[in-house]
Design a protein around this motif. Sequence first.
Motif, PDB file in Angstrom:
ATOM      1  N   SER A 147      -2.465  -2.580  -2.857  1.00  0.00           N
ATOM      2  CA  SER A 147      -3.217  -1.880  -1.809  1.00  0.00           C
ATOM      3  C   SER A 147      -3.033  -2.575  -0.466  1.00  0.00           C
ATOM      4  O   SER A 147      -2.860  -1.908   0.566  1.00  0.00           O
ATOM      5  CB  SER A 147      -4.701  -1.826  -2.156  1.00  0.00           C
ATOM      6  N   LEU A 148      -3.051  -3.901  -0.482  1.00  0.00           N
ATOM      7  CA  LEU A 148      -2.839  -4.649   0.754  1.00  0.00           C
ATOM      8  C   LEU A 148      -1.451  -4.374   1.315  1.00  0.00           C
ATOM      9  O   LEU A 148      -1.303  -4.104   2.518  1.00  0.00           O
ATOM     10  CB  LEU A 148      -3.024  -6.153   0.501  1.00  0.00           C
TER      11      LEU A 148
ATOM     12  N   GLU B 133       0.485  -1.770   0.827  1.00  0.00           N
ATOM     13  CA  GLU B 133       0.564  -0.394   1.319  1.00  0.00           C
ATOM     14  C   GLU B 133      -0.113  -0.259   2.677  1.00  0.00           C
ATOM     15  O   GLU B 133       0.407   0.409   3.584  1.00  0.00           O
ATOM     16  CB  GLU B 133      -0.072   0.565   0.321  1.00  0.00           C
ATOM     17  N   SER B 134      -1.266  -0.892   2.843  1.00  0.00           N
ATOM     18  CA  SER B 134      -1.977  -0.848   4.128  1.00  0.00           C
ATOM     19  C   SER B 134      -1.158  -1.516   5.222  1.00  0.00           C
ATOM     20  O   SER B 134      -1.060  -1.002   6.345  1.00  0.00           O
ATOM     21  CB  SER B 134      -3.334  -1.530   4.011  1.00  0.00           C
TER      22      SER B 134
ATOM     23  N   GLU C  96       1.666   0.752   6.284  1.00  0.00           N
ATOM     24  CA  GLU C  96       1.193   1.816   7.170  1.00  0.00           C
ATOM     25  C   GLU C  96       0.987   1.288   8.592  1.00  0.00           C
ATOM     26  O   GLU C  96       1.340   1.957   9.566  1.00  0.00           O
ATOM     27  CB  GLU C  96      -0.109   2.407   6.648  1.00  0.00           C
ATOM     28  N   LEU C  97       0.428   0.086   8.707  1.00  0.00           N
ATOM     29  CA  LEU C  97       0.206  -0.498  10.032  1.00  0.00           C
ATOM     30  C   LEU C  97       1.531  -0.819  10.736  1.00  0.00           C
ATOM     31  O   LEU C  97       1.653  -0.665  11.953  1.00  0.00           O
ATOM     32  CB  LEU C  97      -0.659  -1.757   9.921  1.00  0.00           C
TER      33      LEU C  97
END
Length: 109
Positions: free
Chosen positions: A14-15, A17-18, A21-22
């Motif tokens: 999850s980290l 993927e985030s 995105e950033l």
Amino acid sequence: MAYQLYRNTTLGNSLQESLDELIQSQQITPQLALQVLLQFDKAINSALAQRVRNRVNFRGSLNTYRFCDNVWTFVLNDVEFREVTELVKVDKVKIVACDGKSKYEIQYK
């Protein structure tokens, strides 16, 4: 350098993927994302070493094992995990074990 094993957990994925995105939205640089991941590696290794005190016993048939770069890998069949009152049975499990108190550093490429 801390072990990077926990990047493939739900939290680690999850980290990542985030952070991706950033980076795509140009809110952070790839270098900053790498620094965040390195800090995650240190923090998760430290937290697990200092805060987790539960013990689980397990028994199974050893299929294969390997020791490379100070990391043990075991593949077991017909495994029973026991924790006080609970029993869990699985057909196959892979265990990767690293020395948390090692003087050695693992270099990942």
